[in-house]
Design a protein around this motif. Structure first.
Motif, PDB file in Angstrom:
ATOM      1  N   VAL A  39       0.859  -1.183   0.000  1.00 47.92           N
ATOM      2  CA  VAL A  39       0.000   0.000   0.000  1.00 47.92           C
ATOM      3  C   VAL A  39       0.897   1.235   0.000  1.00 47.92           C
ATOM      4  N   ASP A  40       0.760   2.100  -0.996  1.00 51.04           N
ATOM      5  CA  ASP A  40       1.536   3.343  -1.101  1.00 51.04           C
ATOM      6  C   ASP A  40       0.564   4.498  -1.261  1.00 51.04           C
ATOM      7  N   ILE A  41       0.657   5.505  -0.398  1.00 52.31           N
ATOM      8  CA  ILE A  41      -0.211   6.678  -0.479  1.00 52.31           C
ATOM      9  C   ILE A  41       0.631   7.944  -0.306  1.00 52.31           C
ATOM     10  N   ARG A  42       0.102   9.055  -0.831  1.00 53.92           N
ATOM     11  CA  ARG A  42       0.725  10.374  -0.693  1.00 53.92           C
ATOM     12  C   ARG A  42      -0.301  11.307  -0.063  1.00 53.92           C
ATOM     13  N   LEU A  43       0.135  12.036   0.961  1.00 54.60           N
ATOM     14  CA  LEU A  43      -0.768  12.929   1.695  1.00 54.60           C
ATOM     15  C   LEU A  43      -0.103  14.308   1.850  1.00 54.60           C
ATOM     16  N   PRO A  44      -0.576  15.335   1.151  1.00 59.95           N
ATOM     17  CA  PRO A  44      -0.047  16.694   1.377  1.00 59.95           C
ATOM     18  C   PRO A  44      -0.515  17.225   2.734  1.00 59.95           C
ATOM     19  N   PHE A  45       0.302  18.062   3.381  1.00 58.84           N
ATOM     20  CA  PHE A  45      -0.079  18.608   4.682  1.00 58.84           C
ATOM     21  C   PHE A  45       0.371  20.061   4.777  1.00 58.84           C
ATOM     22  N   ASP A  46      -0.234  20.755   5.740  1.00 57.67           N
ATOM     23  CA  ASP A  46       0.118  22.148   6.025  1.00 57.67           C
ATOM     24  C   ASP A  46      -0.219  22.411   7.482  1.00 57.67           C
ATOM     25  N   THR A  47       0.828  22.593   8.308  1.00 53.73           N
ATOM     26  CA  THR A  47       0.613  22.843   9.739  1.00 53.73           C
ATOM     27  C   THR A  47       0.327  24.313  10.031  1.00 53.73           C
ATOM     28  N   GLY A  48       0.538  25.182   9.036  1.00 57.01           N
ATOM     29  CA  GLY A  48       0.252  26.603   9.208  1.00 57.01           C
ATOM     30  C   GLY A  48       1.415  27.437   9.702  1.00 57.01           C
ATOM     31  N   GLY A  49       2.534  26.834  10.042  1.00 58.80           N
ATOM     32  CA  GLY A  49       3.683  27.575  10.545  1.00 58.80           C
ATOM     33  C   GLY A  49       4.777  27.690   9.502  1.00 58.80           C
ATOM     34  N   VAL A  50       5.923  28.135   9.954  1.00 67.40           N
ATOM     35  CA  VAL A  50       7.087  28.242   9.079  1.00 67.40           C
ATOM     36  C   VAL A  50       7.547  26.832   8.710  1.00 67.40           C
ATOM     37  N   ASN A  51       7.835  26.647   7.441  1.00 63.58           N
ATOM     38  CA  ASN A  51       8.208  25.315   6.937  1.00 63.58           C
ATOM     39  C   ASN A  51       7.174  24.249   7.325  1.00 63.58           C
ATOM     40  N   GLY A  52       5.886  24.660   7.287  1.00 61.96           N
ATOM     41  CA  GLY A  52       4.821  23.743   7.698  1.00 61.96           C
ATOM     42  C   GLY A  52       4.164  23.002   6.561  1.00 61.96           C
ATOM     43  N   LYS A  53       4.613  23.216   5.326  1.00 66.13           N
ATOM     44  CA  LYS A  53       4.020  22.527   4.184  1.00 66.13           C
ATOM     45  C   LYS A  53       4.918  21.396   3.717  1.00 66.13           C
ATOM     46  N   GLY A  54       4.280  20.372   3.185  1.00 64.70           N
ATOM     47  CA  GLY A  54       5.057  19.260   2.659  1.00 64.70           C
ATOM     48  C   GLY A  54       4.154  18.106   2.225  1.00 64.70           C
ATOM     49  N   THR A  55       4.773  16.967   2.010  1.00 71.90           N
ATOM     50  CA  THR A  55       4.041  15.786   1.536  1.00 71.90           C
ATOM     51  C   THR A  55       4.501  14.557   2.326  1.00 71.90           C
TER      52      THR A  55
END
Length: 647
Positions: free
Chosen positions: A537-553
């Motif tokens: 099982v392989d999945i990709r989930l983008p995220f954003d914590t709202g802070g500095v350097n808070g975005k990613g995958t």
């Protein structure tokens, strides 16, 4: 007046028996030896699982209660050596049937084989095997026996004994009931006596054979173990062994019943005494017959599953109804072919009893079908359901032939003459013959008498000839009745169909009920013990914590992506697709359809942007929600999720 000559018995009987043999051969040749009644619904470790560290024990879960012995669960290493402790542990709790065995410590990596064997609650042996691996799969030299449990020569002999016991019980009980309720004069008819006595002898012999074969049937499969006294002692401690011993004890009482029925009962001339003896025999015979039938009900299908308290008395009634119908039918067939004559009133009384038996069979059979099948899909999609449809079809054919027999019964003439009447008619016929043949006959008779006085050997020879002529005349007169000929034909056809019906019933008792088979299939599907996906099982989930350097995958991989142990890898990438080092990461699995979870997993940090966990257990297949919680600073955190199908 022209007479109608009946067809030769040998030709008709040979043809019908040939058809019956062909049907029996096709049926029994395609029947598997004692299909499993208790099914393995789960295991820990699961089949095919790869675990990071060696487990401390192996646990097996079954669909119904089973009996376990010291060697019922064996765990073998890649070289074929046993690595279990040999101590079976009872882990049952409530409706969960689970047994386990401990493993030795320090097991090396490799593939291990679990071989198990047990006896299900309905007396049939079950067995199976599966593998799991520690660390990584490896080659294994373990060669499991290719012989099916309950099969081979022992299984064949045991199956034959089972069939003979059912058939003999039917003849013994049905024959006795036919004589008492329908044809009391039949108690003095030698062919009827031989039939019932042979039924008792066959049932006794078959029960002894089953008792001796029980140990190898449920164990080694070796015929020589039939005389192992230790194994026989173990069998006597089981439910089936107790049932077989009880049957033998009841057969002792049945022997007394048969002795009185064909002894003292036939000698009673006082009507009141005979009526009292008939009542006593009826009560005693019913109790003994019910007891013998109960030895099946208490040890086989009826004793396990749902509603056993209702199912066992229903099964008892079903067996007694079968015996009254088919056993009485067999006795009627013998009377029509071998006895000097049988009254129409006796046939009509049996017809009423047979009708009542069919009503009981319909009611009890309907309940048993619902209990053992449970759904329309199981009726057509399982071996038990398909055999049940065959049985219903045979019963329908049997009822159609019985209707034809009933029509022949109504067309019968006056009741058959008694032996005394036959003798008087023969005397009248002799007088008429004397009057027409004159003095020549008298002279010849006188000469013959004189010769008889002189030569005893010649006299004995002439007596045998006269007896043979008289027997042939009686048979010719009996066979010349077209109504009785038609009745004999239809009853013979009924008996042949009944033989096949008993064979189907015997196979049914050795086949896993449709309800159990479907439930086991659903459990195995839910547990995913055999589900192996083509890729992880392989999945990709983008995220954003709202802070500095808070975005990613988030890139999450679950390998092999099935029930059991899995390896979890989580990669965190920044917006520039480079590894992003985060202070904390957590994963949780939830199966909402079964109210399971969330099951938390805290992976270890391997390096920047890479988190991993081994031995992540997925308990069953289904639509799982994977939640990933990622924190990028002391206060910036978010949880993202995605539903995926695992197993």
């Amino acid at each position: 007046m022209p007479t109608t000559t009946a067809p030769r018995l040998g030709t008709a009987l040979a043809r019908l028996l040939l058809v019956a043999a062909a049907l029996l051969g096709a049926l029994l040749a395609g029947a598997a030896p004692a299909s499993a009644h208790a099914a393995l619904t789960g295991s820990d470790p699961q089949d095919g699982a790869v675990v990071a560290t060696a487990p401390k024990d192996v646990n097996l879960t079954f669909s119904e209660q089973v009996a376990m012995g010291g060697d019922s669960i064996r765990v073998l290493d890649p070289a074929g050596n046993r690595v279990d402790t040999g101590e079976i542990r009872d882990l049952c709790s409530g409706s969960i049937i689970r047994y386990g065995v401990g493993l030795r410590s320090g097991l090396p990596e490799g593939t291990y084989t679990v071989a198990w064997q047990a006896v299900s609650a309905d007396s049939h042996p079950v067995a199976g095997a599966f593998t799991f691996s520690v660390g990584a799969p490896s080659e294994t030299s373990v060669a499991l026996p290719d012989k099916t449990v309950g099969g081979g020569l022992v299984g064949t002999l045991y199956g034959i004994a089972r069939y003979l016991s059912y058939a003999a019980f039917t003849v013994l009980v049905g024959g006795g009931a036919f004589v008492l309720a329908c044809w009391p004069r039949g108690a003095s008819v030698r062919p009827v006596q031989r039939l019932v006595v042979r039924g008792w002898l066959t049932l006794t012999a078959a029960t002894v054979v089953m008792l001796l074969l029980r140990n190898p049937y449920t164990g080694s499969g070796e015929l020589g173990d039939a005389f192992d006294l230790g194994g026989l002692k173990s069998v006597l401690e089981t439910k089936t062994g107790a049932a077989l011993i009880s049957r033998l004890m009841l057969l002792g009482a049945a022997a007394l019943f048969v002795a009185v029925l064909f002894g003292a009962y036939t000698k009673r001339t006082d009507e009141k005494e005979k009526k009292d003896l008939t009542f006593g025999l009826a009560i005693g015979g019913t109790v003994v017959a019910a007891g013998i039938a109960g030895t099946w009900a208490l040890a086989e299908h009826a004793s396990t599953g749902i509603q056993p308290g209702i199912a066992m008395p229903v099964d008892l009634l079903h067996l007694l109804a079968v015996a009254a119908w088919l056993g009485g039918l067999t006795t009627l067939l013998v009377a029509l072919y071998r006895a000097p004559g049988i009254e129409r009133a006796a046939v009509e009384r049996f017809s009423k009893i047979a009708f009542g038996s069919v009503v009981v069979l319909a009611a009890t059979g309907l309940y048993q079908s619902w209990r053992q099948v449970g759904s329309w899909s199981a009726l057509t999609g399982t071996a038990y359901g398909q055999l049940l449809l065959v049985k219903v079809g045979l019963v329908a054919v049997l009822l159609g032939i019985a209707w034809i027999s009933r029509r022949w019964t109504r067309r019968l003439g006056a009741p058959a003459e008694t032996p005394k009447q036959d003798q008087e008619d023969q005397e009248d016929e002799t007088e008429e013959t004397k009057g027409t043949e004159g003095t020549d006959q008298e002279s010849e008779t006188a000469a013959g008498a004189a010769e008889d006085d002189v030569d005893p050997v010649r006299a004995a020879q002439l007596a045998r000839q006269r007896a043979a002529v008289a027997t042939a005349r009686t048979k010719r007169d009996r066979d010349a009745d077209p109504e009785r000929t038609g009745l004999r034909r239809s009853v013979l056809t009924e008996a042949v169909v009944a033989v096949v019906l008993l064979a189907v019933t015997t196979v049914l008792t050795s086949t896993e009920p449709g309800r159990t088979e479907e439930e086991a299939g659903r459990s195995q599907s839910a547990s995913g013990s055999t589900a192996v996906p083509e890729r992880p099982v392989d999945i990709r989930l983008p995220f954003d914590t709202g802070g500095v350097n808070g975005k990613g995958t988030i890139r999450l991989s679950l390998d092999p992506g099935r029930t059991g142990a899995n390896a979890l890898h989580v990669f965190v990438d920044g917006p520039d697709d480079r590894p992003l080092d985060v202070p904390e990461l957590k994963v949780a699995f939830t199966l909402k359809a079964k109210d399971i979870g969330p099951l938390p997993v805290v992976p270890d940090r391997i390096q920047a942007g890479h988190w991993s966990a081994n031995g992540v257990q997925i308990p069953m297949a289904g639509e799982w929600q994977i939640q990933v919680t990622v924190r990028t600073s002391d206060i910036d955190q978010t949880t993202i999720d995605k539903n995926v199908k695992i197993g």
